[in-house]
Motif scaffolding. Sequence first.
Motif, mmCIF file in Angstrom:
data_model
loop_
_atom_site.group_PDB
_atom_site.id
_atom_site.type_symbol
_atom_site.label_atom_id
_atom_site.label_comp_id
_atom_site.label_asym_id
_atom_site.label_seq_id
_atom_site.Cartn_x
_atom_site.Cartn_y
_atom_site.Cartn_z
ATOM 1 N N TYR A 287 34.393 12.115 32.379
ATOM 2 C CA TYR A 287 33.470 10.988 32.331
ATOM 3 C C TYR A 287 34.145 9.758 31.733
ATOM 4 N N ARG B 25 28.221 7.111 35.121
ATOM 5 C CA ARG B 25 26.774 7.132 35.359
ATOM 6 C C ARG B 25 26.332 5.763 35.860
ATOM 7 N N TYR C 206 34.374 10.123 36.903
ATOM 8 C CA TYR C 206 33.018 9.784 37.328
ATOM 9 C C TYR C 206 32.361 8.958 36.231
ATOM 10 N N GLU D 57 26.464 17.024 35.873
ATOM 11 C CA GLU D 57 27.702 16.623 35.207
ATOM 12 C C GLU D 57 28.523 17.836 34.790
ATOM 13 N N LEU E 196 25.141 9.420 39.774
ATOM 14 C CA LEU E 196 26.514 9.500 39.300
ATOM 15 C C LEU E 196 27.436 8.992 40.399
#
Length: 406
Positions: free
Chosen positions: A283, A347, A345, A332, A353
Amino acid sequence: MEGSIQVTMFGKFTIRESGWAGQPGAISLTGRSRRLWTLVAYLILHRDRGVSAQELIDLLWQDTGGNNPQSTLQNNVSRARAALEGLGLADARQLICNDAGMYRWAPGRETVLDCEEFEKIAALSLAERDRDRGISMAQKAIALYTGEFLPESAMENWCIHINSYYRSLYLRLCRQAVHWLFDADRLAEVEDICTRVIRQDPAAEEFSISLMRAQIMQHNPEKALEHYDYIRQLFRDTYGVAPSEELEMMKSLAVQERYGSETEDAGILEFLFRSESEKGAFYCDSNVFREMAKLRLRDMKRTRVPSQLVIFRVKGDDFSMEKRTVYMRRLESTLQKSLRSVDPYTRLGDGRLLLMLTNATRENADKVLNRVQDCLRRDYPRAGFNYSARVIDLGELAAREDGSGK
């Protein structure tokens, strides 16, 4: 004169008389004695009124039949009186009385119950305008909450709403106390309360955030990062979800606090490769993702190797915010487990996403989506939610953008 009866129901069920030395043993609400001790606990909780025989029968034998429930109840009352006598309580056989067909607990004797004391002090604290007095009362009440209300019976019909009420009041009180303590710059006490809450309820993520914040403010980012690693692993193993964006932000602040000034080479290496052993997509915030996409576009012009963007969206307009958050975290968690470490990735909000599959063709992207779907079905077979996924070629998207700007 007989002393008061002291009863605890938080964490464990105990009954003792005031003035006794030592700690009383916990009374089990399971096994062969479950019904008689449930009867005692119920009468203590409702000692301000008489309890009818039928109410007790419905409580203790709601799922079973019997030829003579009144006789069975009388037998359990007799056994409960004997059990109370076995605890060493004075005049124990008079603690459960029958007055005109109504059962009562210890009329004429004072009974002090920890949950009622907690509720009284918590209410005073929450209504207090003076911060220091409010903190003092909050800490006194928090010390009384040593665990769930009658944890062995917490999920039974008669108990579940009581347990939920006290837990909600406890979290509300702790939340207020933490707010006051931050204002007073009493950061070590913030740590104490947050640690207590997390020990009892690791899913109360807001207290992990406050704990890390207090540790960072005390210039102890190492402890904050240790807690992040612990809670992240626990969420993944126990709940199958990833930490929230707020917790990720605290991690970023801890990293910044730790490495923001000049460091030795070893510290720089640790910063760069701290998560080297972690596999799967990672993330990053939207700004970092945007810069990575720009870098990837430059490389694509040189190598002619494509990359794909994938937009995931959790479907279901009737979902509550809480349910949508859980499903997003599950998605996730699946991405982190099933994809490569070179696939970032971010949000997008509103249950979406955005993933970048580096050096991937459209065919590769379709295979990835199948793998993600298989992983979701395997890990959450009863989740009951759907998601949509749309693949966009990064190069084609950039070409359309360039064309629209001419």
